[in-house]
Enzyme design. Sequence first.
Site, PDB file in Angstrom:
ATOM      1  N   ASP A 105      44.649  47.120  33.172  1.00 11.05           N
ATOM      2  CA  ASP A 105      43.443  46.234  33.801  1.00 11.05           C
ATOM      3  C   ASP A 105      43.536  46.185  35.167  1.00 11.05           C
ATOM      4  O   ASP A 105      44.487  46.436  36.111  1.00 11.05           O
ATOM      5  CB  ASP A 105      44.455  44.794  33.484  1.00 11.05           C
ATOM      6  CG  ASP A 105      43.313  43.536  33.619  1.00 11.05           C
ATOM      7  OD1 ASP A 105      42.807  42.925  32.738  1.00 11.05           O
ATOM      8  OD2 ASP A 105      42.722  43.443  34.842  1.00 11.05           O
ATOM      9  N   SER A 106      42.278  46.059  35.841  1.00  9.05           N
ATOM     10  CA  SER A 106      42.191  46.536  37.238  1.00  9.05           C
ATOM     11  C   SER A 106      42.984  45.423  38.056  1.00  9.05           C
ATOM     12  O   SER A 106      42.919  45.665  39.352  1.00  9.05           O
ATOM     13  CB  SER A 106      40.965  46.988  37.664  1.00  9.05           C
ATOM     14  OG  SER A 106      39.974  45.411  38.125  1.00  9.05           O
ATOM     15  N   GLN A 164      33.285  34.516  55.985  1.00 11.71           N
ATOM     16  CA  GLN A 164      33.297  34.164  54.715  1.00 11.71           C
ATOM     17  C   GLN A 164      32.039  33.956  54.008  1.00 11.71           C
ATOM     18  O   GLN A 164      32.083  34.111  52.690  1.00 11.71           O
ATOM     19  CB  GLN A 164      33.767  32.707  54.529  1.00 11.71           C
ATOM     20  CG  GLN A 164      35.323  32.439  55.178  1.00 11.71           C
ATOM     21  CD  GLN A 164      35.823  30.840  55.087  1.00 11.71           C
ATOM     22  OE1 GLN A 164      35.286  29.887  54.601  1.00 11.71           O
ATOM     23  NE2 GLN A 164      37.021  30.928  55.866  1.00 11.71           N
ATOM     24  N   CYS A 165      30.944  34.067  54.798  1.00  8.79           N
ATOM     25  CA  CYS A 165      29.636  34.100  54.133  1.00  8.79           C
ATOM     26  C   CYS A 165      29.210  35.287  53.496  1.00  8.79           C
ATOM     27  O   CYS A 165      29.673  36.498  54.148  1.00  8.79           O
ATOM     28  CB  CYS A 165      28.675  33.804  55.043  1.00  8.79           C
ATOM     29  SG  CYS A 165      28.672  32.193  55.844  1.00  8.79           S
ATOM     30  N   THR A 220      36.207  45.345  36.397  1.00  2.00           N
ATOM     31  CA  THR A 220      35.422  44.926  37.260  1.00  2.00           C
ATOM     32  C   THR A 220      36.097  43.964  38.567  1.00  2.00           C
ATOM     33  O   THR A 220      35.811  43.952  39.578  1.00  2.00           O
ATOM     34  CB  THR A 220      34.219  43.944  36.838  1.00  2.00           C
ATOM     35  OG1 THR A 220      35.130  42.989  36.136  1.00  2.00           O
ATOM     36  CG2 THR A 220      33.215  44.598  35.939  1.00  2.00           C
ATOM     37  N   ASP A 221      37.411  43.378  38.154  1.00  2.00           N
ATOM     38  CA  ASP A 221      37.956  42.641  39.016  1.00  2.00           C
ATOM     39  C   ASP A 221      38.196  43.044  40.317  1.00  2.00           C
ATOM     40  O   ASP A 221      38.072  42.461  41.462  1.00  2.00           O
ATOM     41  CB  ASP A 221      39.248  42.027  38.413  1.00  2.00           C
ATOM     42  CG  ASP A 221      39.096  41.116  37.015  1.00  2.00           C
ATOM     43  OD1 ASP A 221      37.831  40.483  37.086  1.00  2.00           O
ATOM     44  OD2 ASP A 221      40.000  40.893  36.404  1.00  2.00           O
ATOM     45  N   THR A 247      37.758  46.143  31.178  1.00  2.42           N
ATOM     46  CA  THR A 247      37.245  45.775  29.826  1.00  2.42           C
ATOM     47  C   THR A 247      36.266  46.864  29.395  1.00  2.42           C
ATOM     48  O   THR A 247      35.964  46.717  27.957  1.00  2.42           O
ATOM     49  CB  THR A 247      36.212  44.305  30.442  1.00  2.42           C
ATOM     50  OG1 THR A 247      37.024  43.478  30.881  1.00  2.42           O
ATOM     51  CG2 THR A 247      35.395  43.835  29.162  1.00  2.42           C
ATOM     52  N   THR A 294      30.685  43.216  46.410  1.00  9.19           N
ATOM     53  CA  THR A 294      31.610  42.192  46.353  1.00  9.19           C
ATOM     54  C   THR A 294      31.339  41.798  44.906  1.00  9.19           C
ATOM     55  O   THR A 294      30.135  41.473  44.358  1.00  9.19           O
ATOM     56  CB  THR A 294      31.066  41.030  46.989  1.00  9.19           C
ATOM     57  OG1 THR A 294      31.560  41.407  48.414  1.00  9.19           O
ATOM     58  CG2 THR A 294      32.266  39.698  46.956  1.00  9.19           C
TER      59      THR A 294
HETATM   60  N1  ASP Z   1      40.377  42.157  33.926  1.00  9.93           N
HETATM   61  C1  ASP Z   1      39.343  43.070  33.774  1.00  9.93           C
HETATM   62  C2  ASP Z   1      39.727  44.339  34.844  1.00  9.93           C
HETATM   63  O1  ASP Z   1      39.361  44.229  35.811  1.00  9.93           O
HETATM   64  C3  ASP Z   1      37.945  42.646  33.898  1.00  9.93           C
HETATM   65  C4  ASP Z   1      37.091  43.654  33.581  1.00  9.93           C
HETATM   66  O2  ASP Z   1      37.109  44.845  33.472  1.00  9.93           O
HETATM   67  O3  ASP Z   1      35.908  43.319  33.778  1.00  9.93           O
HETATM   68  O4  ASP Z   1      40.424  45.360  34.462  1.00  9.93           O
END
Ligand code: ASP
Length: 344
Positions: free
Chosen positions: A60-61, A280-281, A92-93, A16, A169
């Site tokens: 896109d990640s 999972q926590c 970020t993904d 992004t 995370t």
């Molecule tokens: N879908 C985007 C990615 O991970 C989201 C982002 O960058 O925040 O590439």
Amino acid sequence: MTYKKASVLLIYTGGTIGMKEDPADQTLKPFDFGSLMEEVPELRKFALKIDSFTFDPLIDSSDIEPTMWEKLALLIQDNYSRYDGFVVLHGTDTMAYSASALSFMLDNLDKPVIFTGSQLPIGRPRTDGKENLISSVEIAGALESDGRATVPEVCIFFNDLLLRGNRCTKVDAEGFEAFRSPNYPPLAEAGIDIRYNRDVIQEASRGVFGISTRLDTAVSILKVHPGITERVVEDILLGDGTRAVILETFGCGNAPSRDWFLDIVRESASRGKILFNVTQCPRGRVNMDLYATGRALKNAGVLSGGDITTESALGKLFFLMGKSNDNEYVKAYLEKDLRGEISK
Ligand code: ASP
């Protein structure tokens, strides 16, 4: 006396931070890095030498694959002696997965590798991308008075916090506080100054820097849940395609205690599969000695992930399994802290 300017290599993979809206279908698509530098003229004000490298294609990640981690590791290796630090612009993904994997793939790291990105594209008003990028560059170029790197680790910088990469995370799909490392304190906080928390930053390695690019991805993740069926557990724990399974368990490492479930776990372990227990926590750790349901897993041969994240457990397994075809070798290292990913 002449002072050498610190130097940083900015590596742009996509995400992004560098996307803009395609008027044709209103979706966000990556744009070229030249435009990104135009958007952040502040970078030129640093007393740092900043060069950049742009991956082609930008992605896109969500499309990240281990081959991309290999390319990143090779790029860092090729440029290691020329730069004091590296900033990786990344979506970020899957950023926590990539930062975790790289933390294992980079051996004897003594320079910063800072992953960052943003929730809003850098060209948008109120973007978080500018601050994230500017602070990441500053951290990547930060040197102590003796010339050593201040943060010789793979990290994620996001929303004023510098976090250990393999402890992170993604915790928010929309808000600016997108990352947390619930089981490890921030390495630094950006305010008027960047305040480094030196007590929790790893010491630089004194060994020779190198990379491990051989990864084995034959890993599955099984998230236990009420109502999980025998068929599903069997498919994942006994499937031919997997050498290792991350069991995402309840609380401090508990799973259903029904006979069929434990029988499958025992059968899987007896076939030599690597079974790794991760809670999972988001906060806290696996302790298989606390409840009978956890003890049954331990007795069946399941190894404890302690307070490791699932993202980090995956990277650690890929890395260790890539090093050896012998599952006993992998098991011998799995519960050990290799890169600060697990608390003692
Ligand atoms: N879908 C985007 C990615 O991970 C989201 C982002 O960058 O925040 O590439």
